[in-house]
Write a protein that holds these residues in place. Structure first.
Motif, short mmCIF file in Angstrom:
data_model
loop_
_atom_site.label_atom_id
_atom_site.label_comp_id
_atom_site.label_asym_id
_atom_site.label_seq_id
_atom_site.Cartn_x
_atom_site.Cartn_y
_atom_site.Cartn_z
N ARG A 5 3.38 19.64 0.51
CA ARG A 5 2.01 19.19 0.72
C ARG A 5 1.87 17.70 0.43
NH1 ARG A 5 2.92 24.10 -0.65
NH2 ARG A 5 1.60 25.83 0.03
N VAL A 6 0.78 17.12 0.91
CA VAL A 6 0.56 15.68 0.76
C VAL A 6 -0.79 15.42 0.13
CG1 VAL A 6 0.26 13.48 1.96
CG2 VAL A 6 2.01 15.09 2.75
N LYS A 7 -0.78 14.62 -0.94
CA LYS A 7 -2.02 14.09 -1.53
C LYS A 7 -1.99 12.57 -1.38
CE LYS A 7 -4.36 13.40 -5.95
NZ LYS A 7 -3.71 12.62 -7.00
N VAL A 8 -3.05 12.02 -0.82
CA VAL A 8 -3.22 10.57 -0.76
C VAL A 8 -4.20 10.19 -1.86
CG1 VAL A 8 -4.02 8.61 0.59
CG2 VAL A 8 -2.66 10.39 1.69
N CYS A 9 -3.72 9.44 -2.82
CA CYS A 9 -4.52 9.09 -3.98
C CYS A 9 -5.04 7.66 -3.85
CB CYS A 9 -3.71 9.25 -5.26
SG CYS A 9 -4.73 9.35 -6.77
N GLY A 10 -6.03 7.34 -4.68
CA GLY A 10 -6.58 6.00 -4.69
C GLY A 10 -7.45 5.70 -3.50
N ILE A 11 -8.16 6.71 -3.00
CA ILE A 11 -9.10 6.50 -1.90
C ILE A 11 -10.33 5.76 -2.45
CG2 ILE A 11 -10.66 7.64 -0.29
CD1 ILE A 11 -7.86 7.97 0.66
N THR A 12 -10.71 4.69 -1.79
CA THR A 12 -11.86 3.90 -2.24
C THR A 12 -12.94 3.76 -1.18
OG1 THR A 12 -10.89 1.79 -1.52
CG2 THR A 12 -10.39 2.53 -3.77
N ARG A 13 -12.64 4.18 0.06
CA ARG A 13 -13.59 3.98 1.16
C ARG A 13 -13.77 5.28 1.95
NH1 ARG A 13 -11.75 -0.88 4.81
NH2 ARG A 13 -10.07 0.61 5.27
N LEU A 14 -14.97 5.51 2.40
CA LEU A 14 -15.26 6.70 3.20
C LEU A 14 -14.39 6.75 4.44
CD1 LEU A 14 -16.95 9.21 3.85
CD2 LEU A 14 -18.67 7.69 4.86
N VAL A 180 1.01 10.14 -2.94
CA VAL A 180 1.28 8.76 -2.52
C VAL A 180 0.00 7.94 -2.61
CG1 VAL A 180 0.86 9.23 -0.06
CG2 VAL A 180 2.34 7.33 -0.74
N SER A 181 0.16 6.68 -2.95
CA SER A 181 -0.99 5.77 -2.98
C SER A 181 -0.59 4.44 -2.38
CB SER A 181 -1.51 5.60 -4.42
OG SER A 181 -2.69 4.84 -4.43
N GLY A 182 0.09 3.59 -3.17
CA GLY A 182 0.47 2.26 -2.69
C GLY A 182 1.39 2.28 -1.49
N GLY A 183 2.17 3.33 -1.36
CA GLY A 183 3.14 3.41 -0.26
C GLY A 183 2.53 3.60 1.11
N VAL A 184 1.20 3.83 1.16
CA VAL A 184 0.52 3.97 2.46
C VAL A 184 -0.66 3.00 2.55
CG1 VAL A 184 1.26 6.34 2.92
CG2 VAL A 184 -0.85 5.93 1.61
N GLU A 185 -0.54 1.86 1.88
CA GLU A 185 -1.65 0.91 1.83
C GLU A 185 -1.35 -0.38 2.59
OE1 GLU A 185 -4.06 1.98 -2.25
OE2 GLU A 185 -2.54 0.41 -2.33
N ALA A 186 -2.41 -0.94 3.14
CA ALA A 186 -2.37 -2.29 3.70
C ALA A 186 -2.67 -3.31 2.60
CB ALA A 186 -3.39 -2.43 4.83
N ALA A 187 -3.44 -2.90 1.58
CA ALA A 187 -3.78 -3.69 0.41
C ALA A 187 -4.22 -2.69 -0.65
CB ALA A 187 -4.89 -4.68 0.72
N PRO A 188 -4.23 -3.07 -1.94
CA PRO A 188 -4.62 -2.12 -2.98
C PRO A 188 -5.97 -1.47 -2.70
CG PRO A 188 -3.65 -4.04 -3.99
CD PRO A 188 -3.79 -4.36 -2.53
N GLY A 189 -5.97 -0.14 -2.57
CA GLY A 189 -7.19 0.60 -2.32
C GLY A 189 -7.58 0.70 -0.86
N ILE A 190 -6.84 0.03 0.03
CA ILE A 190 -7.13 0.05 1.46
C ILE A 190 -5.97 0.75 2.17
CG2 ILE A 190 -7.69 -1.31 3.50
CD1 ILE A 190 -9.70 -1.57 1.18
#
Length: 206
Positions: A5-14, A180-190
């Motif tokens: 399973r996959v959890k994407v953490c650190g979501i900051t935007r709708l 996963v968090s930073g590994g799928v980001e364009a910038a921190p939190g994005i």
């Protein structure tokens, strides 16, 4: 437990939450730790949680938060499960009438088998890299072979994951989930839709 399973953490935007849900993630994570670059305000978190839909778990991450902070958050944000990523003990974690995951930061002399016995009420355990001054979000990988004795249990693996190392993570541990968090980001939190799509696709094929 054949499917990882996959959890994407650190979501900051709708829009990132909606994108991740549409791409097929199993869970999204909302960080309520103000020192994190992925911290999300309660009002925004409530909107994100409401948009996740009925079959995607919304996880609230806390680090050594006061009891009052956790209670206020769960009264305003529709969280399915809590994730305690600090130095919280069993009694603390088990007082909020919500299932919880305990994060275990893999210090070099930590025994994971002994550590999980300290949290008999935990729904699951997330294993992350150790840092002296960070509670997660290090972007660093630890030695996954240290969890070999836990193979066959529902391991949630975190720390330095990206689309490039999914195959190795899955072949090494056969984890229940990848966080996963930073590994799928364009910038921190994005979050990057391209990287989230790649992560989900590669995880499904690993």
């Amino acid at each position: 437990m054949n499917r990882t399973r996959v959890k994407v953490c650190g979501i900051t935007r709708l829009e990132d939450a909606t994108m991740a849900v549409n791409l097929g993630v199993d869970a999204i994570g909302l960080v309520f730790y103000s020192a994190s670059p992925r911290f999300v305000e309660i009002g925004t978190a409530a909107v994100i949680a409401a948009a996740a839909g009925p079959f995607v778990s919304v996880v609230g991450l806390f680090v050594n938060a006061s009891v009052e902070q956790v209670k206020e958050t769960i009264s305003l944000v529709d969280l399915d499960i809590l994730q305690f990523h600090g130095d919280e003990d069993e009694a603390y974690c088990n007082q909020f009438s919500r299932p919880y995951i305990k994060a275990i930061r893999m210090h070099h002399d930590l025994n994971p088998n002994k550590s999980i016995l300290e949290y008999p009420s935990a729904r699951g355990f997330l294993f992350d890299s150790w840092s002296q001054d960070k509670y997660g979000g290090t972007g660093e990988i630890f030695d996954w072979n240290r969890l070999a004795s836990l193979r066959g249990r529902p391991i949630i693996l975190a720390g330095g994951l990206s689309p490039d190392n999914i195959d190795r993570a899955v072949s090494t541990l056969k984890p229940y989930a990848l966080d996963v968090s930073g590994g799928v980001e364009a910038a921190p939190g994005i979050k990057s839709s391209k990287l989230v799509q790649l992560f989900v696709d590669r995880c499904s094929k690993a």
